[in-house]
Write a protein that holds these residues in place. Structure first.
Motif, PDB file in Angstrom:
ATOM      1  N   LEU A 335       3.031  10.848  16.061  1.00  0.00           N
ATOM      2  CA  LEU A 335       1.422  10.604  15.585  1.00  0.00           C
ATOM      3  C   LEU A 335       1.216  11.369  14.167  1.00  0.00           C
ATOM      4  O   LEU A 335       0.535  11.266  13.530  1.00  0.00           O
ATOM      5  N   SER A 336       2.094  12.736  14.179  1.00  0.00           N
ATOM      6  CA  SER A 336       1.795  13.666  13.189  1.00  0.00           C
ATOM      7  C   SER A 336       2.528  13.060  11.879  1.00  0.00           C
ATOM      8  O   SER A 336       1.937  13.443  10.802  1.00  0.00           O
ATOM      9  N   ALA A 337       3.363  11.859  11.940  1.00  0.00           N
ATOM     10  CA  ALA A 337       3.650  11.348  10.780  1.00  0.00           C
ATOM     11  C   ALA A 337       2.680  10.091  10.144  1.00  0.00           C
ATOM     12  O   ALA A 337       2.963   9.607   9.285  1.00  0.00           O
ATOM     13  N   GLY A 338       1.487  10.276  10.962  1.00  0.00           N
ATOM     14  CA  GLY A 338       0.503   9.171  10.667  1.00  0.00           C
ATOM     15  C   GLY A 338       0.843   7.927  11.181  1.00  0.00           C
ATOM     16  O   GLY A 338       0.337   6.868  10.783  1.00  0.00           O
ATOM     17  N   ARG A 339       1.788   7.593  12.007  1.00  0.00           N
ATOM     18  CA  ARG A 339       1.987   6.403  12.629  1.00  0.00           C
ATOM     19  C   ARG A 339       0.904   6.167  13.876  1.00  0.00           C
ATOM     20  O   ARG A 339       0.704   7.087  14.702  1.00  0.00           O
ATOM     21  N   THR A 340       0.497   5.112  14.119  1.00  0.00           N
ATOM     22  CA  THR A 340      -0.243   4.493  15.012  1.00  0.00           C
ATOM     23  C   THR A 340       0.515   3.939  16.135  1.00  0.00           C
ATOM     24  O   THR A 340       1.573   3.031  15.748  1.00  0.00           O
ATOM     25  N   ILE A 341       0.524   4.335  17.395  1.00  0.00           N
ATOM     26  CA  ILE A 341       1.226   3.643  18.437  1.00  0.00           C
ATOM     27  C   ILE A 341       0.359   2.865  19.100  1.00  0.00           C
ATOM     28  O   ILE A 341      -0.948   3.127  19.523  1.00  0.00           O
ATOM     29  N   ARG A 342       0.750   1.385  19.103  1.00  0.00           N
ATOM     30  CA  ARG A 342      -0.199   0.521  20.071  1.00  0.00           C
ATOM     31  C   ARG A 342       0.152   0.473  21.349  1.00  0.00           C
ATOM     32  O   ARG A 342       1.288   0.778  21.804  1.00  0.00           O
ATOM     33  N   LYS A 343      -0.761  -0.190  22.278  1.00  0.00           N
ATOM     34  CA  LYS A 343      -0.519  -0.196  23.482  1.00  0.00           C
ATOM     35  C   LYS A 343       0.548  -0.915  23.808  1.00  0.00           C
ATOM     36  O   LYS A 343       1.281  -0.526  24.644  1.00  0.00           O
ATOM     37  N   ARG A 344       0.988  -2.053  23.136  1.00  0.00           N
ATOM     38  CA  ARG A 344       2.070  -2.922  23.446  1.00  0.00           C
ATOM     39  C   ARG A 344       3.443  -1.998  22.978  1.00  0.00           C
ATOM     40  O   ARG A 344       4.378  -2.574  23.496  1.00  0.00           O
ATOM     41  N   ASP A 345       3.293  -0.909  22.135  1.00  0.00           N
ATOM     42  CA  ASP A 345       4.630  -0.166  21.850  1.00  0.00           C
ATOM     43  C   ASP A 345       5.167   0.772  22.888  1.00  0.00           C
ATOM     44  O   ASP A 345       6.134   1.220  22.806  1.00  0.00           O
TER      45      ASP A 345
END
Length: 367
Positions: A335-345
């Protein structure tokens, strides 16, 4: 932290540090007002101090019970190491009632179970931590406490504190139940300690929080604020203004505020992170789950070995775990790297991490 700790054991800096760096520490002094026009802090005793830059980090004030008998002796809000030491001393082999299944209430309950004769916990919600961890995780934690002799009285509140010779004797609940009590610890929430700023011109929101930007600066040039008393833009949640009263966050606020008071131009972008330990088991949590609409659990709640993903719409906004370290730290990195984790991930996050220990595939920028 142990409730038997003394101030010098848990101080973040020794007294010598302040001498070495020529930092003047004024204790037992209270600022009654801030005069932004004359750049002056006005103390309760009339003493005035001018500033070039000002940091306000006054934290919270605990809410008190509003019931009959609230002035009785041996009723505590734990604010200082001395308060904690006194509670332990009074609770040993005695009956303890804790009001509020907050982090403070639950941690105190866990610490006192081996020392007290009985520990009872009174809470308005139906399960502890419901708003924070969700009902299923809250229930699993509650079971763990019950198996360690903590008795819960849920969906009720205190109507009266009864005394005998000035000291607490009984806690009466609105449900009609009467609990024997030699000591009572109150953890029913807190409000920001910002009343003294009401006429200052410093922007405060409707709940009393000081509003700051990403540089921890208030609406007044040269005036900064940090810690539990502020609401700030959280990058992780599209710069939504939030209040995060975590230990780690107060540290980060102070650091960012200091850098900006020294004109280094640094924005806050950290991911909130907290941990708590109860009965030798640790819960880790990263993100900001406020307003989550679903909780997806991987692992086994009954075994207290799980990862909980908190989602809002399609996005993972927070994650909690027990006995699955260091997945929460790894998710915080993602999350700190600016990445979004989606529910499916989230299944991939879970399985790939435990098969390979690697989540580098997720740390690239963007979605």
């Amino acid at each position: 932290q142990s409730m038997d700790s003394h101030p010098e054991q848990i101080a973040l800096r020794p007294k010598e540090f302040f001498c070495t760096y020529d930092i003047e520490v004024l204790t037992e002094m209270q600022v009654a007002a801030v005069d932004i026009k004359n750049k002056t802090a006005v103390f309760k005793d009339g003493f005035k101090m001018e500033y070039n830059k000002l940091l306000i980090a006054t934290g919270n004030t605990p809410k008190a019970l509003s019931c009959k008998g609230k002035e009785v002796e041996n009723v505590f809000n734990i604010r200082t190491p001395e308060d904690a030491n006194r509670v332990v001393k009074l609770a040993t082999s005695k009956n303890v009632v804790i009001v509020g299944a907050s982090f403070l209430g639950m941690e105190v309950a866990a610490y006192l179970t081996e020392r007290a004769h009985s520990v009872s916990l009174v809470e308005l919600e139906e399960v502890p931590f419901k708003k924070f961890f969700g009902e299923r995780v809250g229930r699993a934690v509650m079971k763990m406490f019950e198996s360690n002799r903590v008795k819960f009285y849920m969906q009720t509140e205190v109507s009266e504190l009864r005394e005998q010779e000035g000291k607490l004797k009984e806690v009466v609940l609105k449900s009609g139940k009467v609990l024997r009590a030699d000591v009572c610890v109150v953890g029913v929430g807190a409000v920001p300690a910002t009343g003294f700023l009401k006429q200052s011109g410093i922007n405060i929101d409707s709940k009393g929080f000081i509003v700051v930007n990403k540089m921890m600066q208030t609406n007044i040039p040269g005036v900064f604020a940090a810690g539990d008393a502020v609401t700030f833009p959280l990058a992780l949640r599209n710069n939504k203004k939030v209040n995060v009263p975590h230990w780690q966050m107060a540290h980060m606020h102070g650091r960012i505020a200091a850098l900006n008071m020294l004109a280094h131009g640094m924005e806050i972008s950290t991911v909130p992170y907290l941990w708590t330990a109860m009965f030798g088991k640790s819960i880790r949590y990263a993100g900001h789950g406020e307003g989550f609409d679903d909780v997806v659990i991987q692992g086994d709640l009954d075994e207290l070995k799980f990862v909980a993903f908190y989602t809002k719409s399609d996005e993972v906004v927070a994650v909690a775990s027990m006995n699955y370290d260091p997945i929460v730290s790894k998710v915080a990195e993602v999350l700190s790297a600016g990445r979004t984790i989606r529910k499916r991930d989230r299944c991939w996050v879970f399985f790939l991490f435990f098969r390979t220990g690697d989540m580098s595939w997720l740390t690239g920028k963007g979605s």
